[in-house]
Design an enzyme around this catalytic site. Structure first.
Site, mmCIF file in Angstrom:
data_model
loop_
_atom_site.group_PDB
_atom_site.id
_atom_site.type_symbol
_atom_site.label_atom_id
_atom_site.label_comp_id
_atom_site.label_asym_id
_atom_site.label_seq_id
_atom_site.Cartn_x
_atom_site.Cartn_y
_atom_site.Cartn_z
ATOM 1 N N CYS A 1 34.133 31.075 32.815
ATOM 2 C CA CYS A 1 35.428 30.944 33.040
ATOM 3 C C CYS A 1 35.827 29.702 32.281
ATOM 4 O O CYS A 1 37.090 29.082 32.175
ATOM 5 C CB CYS A 1 35.992 30.733 34.588
ATOM 6 S SG CYS A 1 36.524 32.037 35.207
ATOM 7 N N ASP B 1 48.972 37.235 40.628
ATOM 8 C CA ASP B 1 48.195 37.105 41.907
ATOM 9 C C ASP B 1 46.829 37.412 41.470
ATOM 10 O O ASP B 1 46.564 37.892 40.561
ATOM 11 C CB ASP B 1 48.775 38.240 42.983
ATOM 12 C CG ASP B 1 48.663 37.657 44.452
ATOM 13 O OD1 ASP B 1 47.692 36.734 44.662
ATOM 14 O OD2 ASP B 1 49.321 37.961 45.432
ATOM 15 N N GLY C 1 31.935 53.041 34.099
ATOM 16 C CA GLY C 1 31.873 51.906 33.461
ATOM 17 C C GLY C 1 31.989 52.421 31.776
ATOM 18 O O GLY C 1 32.416 53.447 31.551
#
Length: 720
Positions: free
Chosen positions: A395, A425, A515
């Site tokens: 991140c 959100d 995927g």
């Protein structure tokens, strides 16, 4: 321009012994293009046994004898798997591990040392502390000293046992130290002259020596000898002969006694498996276990492995010397022994100390490898966009909160009645046939080279969005970008990724149902998940609510420091462990598992604690008061922050909440802007239910901390 060479062969090192540690340093100086290097070791550091007596004597600090395998692997470009090998499947060319799926190899090398053999003595497994494995011994010795020390009995009067006894006597001079040897002659490996000097040193130091008496039983505070004598002891140390892990013999490799037999090329009976250090013995040049061989085997091992990886057969031969210098630590001085000549004194200790420190300096002082040069002329703004730090992974590679919010604000408002939430959100909420389904997607740029651990962390990170909404995970899709590599390595890597991710997501109730895969510049792993929820948790914290957090912060600064070889192995391994930690029970309880749900909840990601608190304050229209001292912080993170280490997104995180967040400009304060990967759940819970919720989480075996409260007031976040 340097060509991008795809990986095509897997070299796996099993064990972080001295030979492998030195080889990692040498590999980093001249890696073999196309070879993927892996080290498997249970711990992030390995102790240098040559300095162990000095540590016991109180001369060295623990970090001085610790070999940091995390830093060495970063230097070598190797992936580090913190696990214990349990078997080698030679037919399938796979190494089985205790805590995860197997690792495939084309070539393997074993350097796991030996474990001190004590199990033949009744009660030894429970009450004898073996010298090896060294890491366990170091920890237990430290605890013994912290508890006040006491009477010490050492089983075994070889070099290791005598060195330990003399060192213990120096550090704890008032404690009786007694060495027991079953043989009638101690120190058989020394010349008679050196043996006399060492025995005289034991006598002058007050170390008792009993020979010709075998130990038959050990209890919590006694040692029983075969002749019936019973010695009192507060610590019993096993320093007798060592043996290799049983799984090596079970792999079908030829053994000589309790060691793996190798040729002079350091190959075992299986040419694809090498073995070095104490766990191996050369078939036609049998020698006792000695650290000097580990050092001298390193260039031969490196040369032969590189030759084998390139398909060549012109291997070098290792020829161990028949006699070598032995320097025996004697509790403040030392004894030298070679060619039947013995010498003793402080000058011998200084000689030994200099040799040991020089060896460790090679492993501690790792050179910075030359980076590609930046062109002198760049387009305007390019240098600023590059920044002064390498791009972080996880991140830490997110776009800044401010930039993202500006872009999202320009997007059209959805017109569909079944889409219940807009962008921004943790996850979207969609009405489907009378049910509410949450939908999210997340992916991570790899910040470590172990694809299985990276997959586990990425899966848990993606689950955080579902759980922050109070939803139950339902299904998942996986997206994988692999760096260029051969088809066989693609298959191996994808196998590891799928096994780790499937384990996490199946346990969560969101099996992988599809995927997408591709090949690109670097490893990236992402997931799209759905979940089901009756009442999504709204961001509606109320004055009086208690703020709680389920994981410590600091992953961003630790990972940024690790990229620069400035984070310690224990700090990095602690961060990996926290990021790989599931928090399913905490999520269930905070979603109402105890009858009361959080009023606001989010998972910590790249925007850092300050960014997520600011978002909660804005959505709730309240002031959030946070106790900075109560904030849980990963070991080492605050020190790295104090040293000026930052993630590449740090500045953007700080700028994004300017005016909303006030925090002291301290090392700990700066951590609130640190990006988190697979971070904890941040929640506001009703004050009257907070104690019960926190206790329920702890009873479930997970962590939770109270870090602040919600107050009536303007929208802001205050750390004090």
């Amino acid at each position: 321009m340097t060509p991008d060479i795809p990986a095509s062969r897997d070299l796996v090192l099993i064990g972080g012994g001295h030979t492998h540690a030195l080889m990692l340093r040498m590999w980093g100086m001249r890696p073999l293009p196309g070879a993927r290097l892996t080290l498997i070791n249970p711990n992030p550091v390995a102790e240098y046994s040559g300095m162990l007596p000095g540590f016991i004597a109180g001369i060295y600090r623990r970090e001085e004898l610790s070999i940091d395998l995390v830093r060495l692997c970063r230097h070598a470009g190797a992936r580090l798997i913190l696990d214990r090998a349990t078997h080698i499947d030679r037919d399938g060319q796979r190494i089985e591990l205790a805590g995860r799926g197997p690792v495939a190899y084309d070539l393997a090398s074993v350097d796991i040392g030996v474990s001190t053999a004590v199990s033949a003595i009744s009660g030894a497994d429970a009450h004898v502390l073996p010298v090896k494995p060294t890491d366990r011994f170091v920890q237990r010795w430290t605890e013994f000293l912290q508890d006040g020390g006491g009477r010490i009995v050492v089983i075994g009067a070889g070099l290791a046992g005598v060195e330990i006894a003399l060192a213990a006597r120096r550090h704890v001079p008032n404690a009786p130290v007694h060495v027991i040897e079953a043989d009638t002659t101690p120190l058989r490996e020394l010349s008679s002259r050196a043996r006399t000097l060492v025995r005289a040193r034991m006598a002058s130091a007050g170390v008792a020596l009993t020979c010709g008496a075998a130990v038959v039983a050990v209890t919590k505070d006694t040692v029983e000898l075969a002749d019936g004598r019973v010695l009192q002891a507060d610590l019993v140390i096993g320093a007798g002969g060592g043996s290799v892990a049983p799984w090596l013999g079970q792999a079908g490799l030829e053994m000589m006694g309790d060691r793996v037999a190798v040729e002079a090329t350091l190959q075992t009976s299986d040419p694809a498996i090498y073995a070095v250090g104490d766990c191996a013995v050369i078939r036609d040049a049998v020698r006792p276990q000695a650290g000097v061989f580990a050092v001298r085997q390193t260039p031969v091992l490196l040369h032969n492995l590189k030759r084998s990886l390139t398909g060549r057969t012109d291997l070098r031969r290792f020829r161990p010397q028949r006699d070598w210098l032995r320097l025996i630590a004697a509790g403040g001085d030392a004894v030298a022994d070679k060619w039947c000549f013995g010498a003793q004194g402080g000058w011998v200790w200084r000689w030994k100390d200099r040799i040991d420190r020089r060896f460790m300096a090679r492993l501690h002082d790792l050179p910075d490898m030359k980076q590609p040069e930046v062109p002198r002329v760049l387009a305007e703004g390019a240098r600023n966009a590059m920044g002064d730090k390498p791009l972080c992974g996880g991140c830490g590679a997110k776009m800044g909160r401010g930039t993202l919010r500006q872009v999202l604000a320009r997007q059209p408002v959805t017109q569909r009645a079944d889409i219940l939430t807009g962008p921004g959100d943790d996850a979207a909420v969609i009405a489907v046939n009378g049910q509410k389904q949450v939908l999210t997607t997340d992916h991570l740029r790899a910040f470590l080279l172990d694809p299985a651990l990276m997959a586990r962390i990425a899966a848990l990170h993606a689950l955080g969005d579902i759980r922050a909404m109070g939803a139950r995970p339902q299904s998942s899709l996986i997206q994988v970008t692999l760096p260029r590599m051969s088809e066989s390595l693609q298959e191996r890597t994808l196998d590891e990724i799928m096994a780790a991710a499937s384990d996490v997501l199946a346990r969560a109730g969101a099996p992988i149902i599809g995927g997408h895969s591709s090949v690109g510049a670097e490893l990236t792993i992402g997931f799209s998940l759905t979940g089901l929820v009756e009442n999504p948790i709204a961001q509606n914290a109320r004055p009086g609510d208690i703020l709680v957090l389920t994981k410590p912060v600091g992953t961003g600064v630790i990972m940024a420091a690790e990229m620069q070889k400035r984070a310690s192995g224990p700090a990095v391994s602690a961060a990996w462990r926290v990021m790989a930690q599931d928090q399913a029970e905490a999520a269930r309880i905070l979603a109402g598992g105890q009858g009361v749900a959080a009023r606001a909840m989010t998972d910590l990601t790249g925007f850092g604690l300050a960014g997520h608190l600011a978002g909660m304050a804005e959505a709730s229209g309240a002031t959030l008061q946070v106790d900075l001292a109560a904030l849980p912080v990963l070991p080492g993170a605050e020190d790295l922050s104090a040293a000026g280490l930052r993630s590449s997104i740090y500045a953007a995180n700080r700028a994004a909440v300017l005016g909303l967040v006030t925090v002291p400009d301290t090392a700990r304060g700066r951590l609130v802007f640190d990006p988190q990967t697979s971070g904890g759940l941040l929640a506001a819970v009703p004050a009257e239910a907070a104690a019960g919720i926190m206790q329920a989480v702890r009873d479930a075996g997970e962590d939770i901390w109270e870090i602040g409260r919600v107050e009536q007031g303007p929208v802001r976040v205050c750390f004090d």
